[in-house]
Design an enzyme around this catalytic site. Structure first.
Site, PDB file in Angstrom:
ATOM      1  N   GLY A 153      36.047  28.123  17.311  1.00 38.03           N
ATOM      2  CA  GLY A 153      34.688  28.602  17.118  1.00 38.03           C
ATOM      3  C   GLY A 153      34.414  28.761  15.643  1.00 38.03           C
ATOM      4  N   ALA A 212      32.606  30.925  12.295  1.00 40.17           N
ATOM      5  CA  ALA A 212      32.556  32.295  11.819  1.00 40.17           C
ATOM      6  C   ALA A 212      31.519  33.060  12.638  1.00 40.17           C
ATOM      7  CB  ALA A 212      32.154  32.288  10.344  1.00 40.17           C
ATOM      8  N   GLY A 230      32.009  34.931  18.024  1.00 39.55           N
ATOM      9  CA  GLY A 230      32.459  35.689  19.170  1.00 39.55           C
ATOM     10  C   GLY A 230      33.784  35.182  19.730  1.00 39.55           C
ATOM     11  N   LYS A 231      34.473  34.293  18.988  1.00 39.47           N
ATOM     12  CA  LYS A 231      35.723  33.721  19.513  1.00 39.47           C
ATOM     13  C   LYS A 231      36.819  34.773  19.678  1.00 39.47           C
ATOM     14  CE  LYS A 231      37.149  31.881  14.968  1.00 39.47           C
ATOM     15  NZ  LYS A 231      36.230  32.786  14.225  1.00 39.47           N
ATOM     16  N   ALA A 253      48.736  39.067  14.041  1.00 42.33           N
ATOM     17  CA  ALA A 253      47.690  38.964  13.010  1.00 42.33           C
ATOM     18  C   ALA A 253      48.223  38.195  11.811  1.00 42.33           C
ATOM     19  CB  ALA A 253      47.251  40.357  12.588  1.00 42.33           C
ATOM     20  N   HIS A 265      38.447  44.696  13.803  1.00 45.21           N
ATOM     21  CA  HIS A 265      39.192  44.098  14.923  1.00 45.21           C
ATOM     22  C   HIS A 265      40.198  45.099  15.501  1.00 45.21           C
ATOM     23  CE1 HIS A 265      38.453  39.485  14.486  1.00 45.21           C
ATOM     24  NE2 HIS A 265      37.367  40.178  14.239  1.00 45.21           N
ATOM     25  N   ARG A 266      40.868  45.845  14.611  1.00 49.14           N
ATOM     26  CA  ARG A 266      41.882  46.799  15.048  1.00 49.14           C
ATOM     27  C   ARG A 266      41.252  47.905  15.912  1.00 49.14           C
ATOM     28  NH1 ARG A 266      44.855  48.720  10.148  1.00 49.14           N
ATOM     29  NH2 ARG A 266      46.103  46.825  10.329  1.00 49.14           N
ATOM     30  N   ARG A 291      38.842  47.731  17.801  1.00 50.50           N
ATOM     31  CA  ARG A 291      38.430  47.211  19.109  1.00 50.50           C
ATOM     32  C   ARG A 291      39.601  47.163  20.092  1.00 50.50           C
ATOM     33  NH1 ARG A 291      35.028  41.883  18.178  1.00 50.50           N
ATOM     34  NH2 ARG A 291      37.086  40.965  18.106  1.00 50.50           N
TER      35      ARG A 291
END
Lengths: 175, 175, 175
Positions: free
Chosen positions: A11, A13, A16-17, A36, A52-53, A55
């Protein structure tokens, strides 16, 4: 795939990937591992990593490893599902470290093929725009395209994510 | 969607997305309204606006509003189908006007959700190439991707147009 | 199509579009003709041309023609399948030669429509990223998009290749 499952989620930038990849890993019912590859090189990057973390809940085990994704994957037991986030940073880090990309790519794809764990790999699709001037952009685009082709060839499931919605190129998303 | 219909048509520059969006609106059988967000900032832009205008016949009502798309949509009666052309200029105009994008995005998506008219929104997919250097490009790409994800989540129908041909990500084109 | 077959294979840089196009031509069972539009302007380009050439075996007839693809296609007999590689270099060469793109595009599409041979045309999709600054990039992107739309409209089969995997926009790949 010898009983294990390799998926590739491509996907752009802000497509939503990552969200889709996290859902796919959680839906697999296996122990989720977040591998990561990003380095917190600046504030913008640190903020993205933090986002991200935040989430991911306590079910996730996180491993931060900018270069040795192959080694991490080899060491994972069956019953785990690894979210490899992402191949684009992995590639960038190999170049930055001055490593041989063809050699590292061979190591990584060997690890993906012989893995005992399930894997959902995230990667950027970067080839569908006009290439900006500059030799690095052109070279990076070529290497990214070749890496995506190689991993897509090995994967049982490949999706292209646009505006948060997956188009399946092969197979289906796990879950 | 409470009886009304929201569609999102994504595509690149010169992909044929506008032509498909116009067809979808006309095929809906409702009173077509063209909500233009572009500003004629230079000759190139003026020429593009003129080209699009020449393609639309007398059935169309045209409203030019670079910033207040939310307000225009709220004021449209049922029985109309609004072609919102396009979210990319809308976003650019909000940034240029120094407005809060997250606040304006919330206003717009509220208007899309509570609209009494049908809506076909056009937006650029900008995330699938290498990001050119420059902070504005990167920031714009992220905001555009987030906006597209948000509207795609609300829409019943989402298409990605490539070379004039739609790939459906969700639902089907109206008509 | 009057009994002949025109296919368009779109994709990004390093997407695997050329490999898929070669397979499609060989699978057609016709005499394969490779119509190369690239000019070996520098070492990087020469290397790419050599790489593609090494992949083609003795079944292929190769014609190198940077500008007059229309003429070459008109001269091909039925029973042949021409791989036109690619429309992006063809477009670039027309611009570089100072020719009228609209006139050359009309000549080319006429040739595609009246061809007696099968044709698989390869072209870059360049519209799905952020447009880099510079008037030439913007203009090239627009012309490329318009050319792709025009050829896709004529073709019976259109694919978008991502990571080596085709998404069909229309028809199916020959073979």
């Amino acid at each position: 795939m010898q009983g294990t499952d390799l998926s590739l989620i491509l996907g752009g930038a802000a497509s939503g990937k990552s969200g889709l990849a996290e859902k796919a890993v959680l839906a697999s019912g296996r122990q989720p591992v977040y591998l990561a590859t990003a380095r917190a090189g600046d504030d913008e990057m640190q903020e993205k990593i933090d986002r991200h973390r935040a989430r991911r809940d306590s079910r996730w085990m996180t491993i931060e490893e900018p270069l040795e994704a192959a080694q991490v994957i080899e060491s994972q037991a069956g019953g785990r599902a690894v979210l490899l986030e992402c191949l684009t940073f992995w590639l960038f880090n190999q170049l930055e470290a001055g490593r041989s990309v063809s050699q590292e790519q061979a190591r990584l794809t060997n690890a993906l093929q012989s893995a005992r764990c399930d894997i959902v790999a995230v990667s950027n699709e970067t080839g569908l725009g006009i290439v900006p001037p500059g030799e690095f952009s052109r070279r990076f685009g070529t290497l990214q395209g070749e890496l995506n082709q190689r991993v897509a060839g090995l994967a049982g499931n490949v999706a292209l994510v646009v505006a948060g919605l997956p188009m399946m190129l092969k197979g289906r998303l796990p879950g």
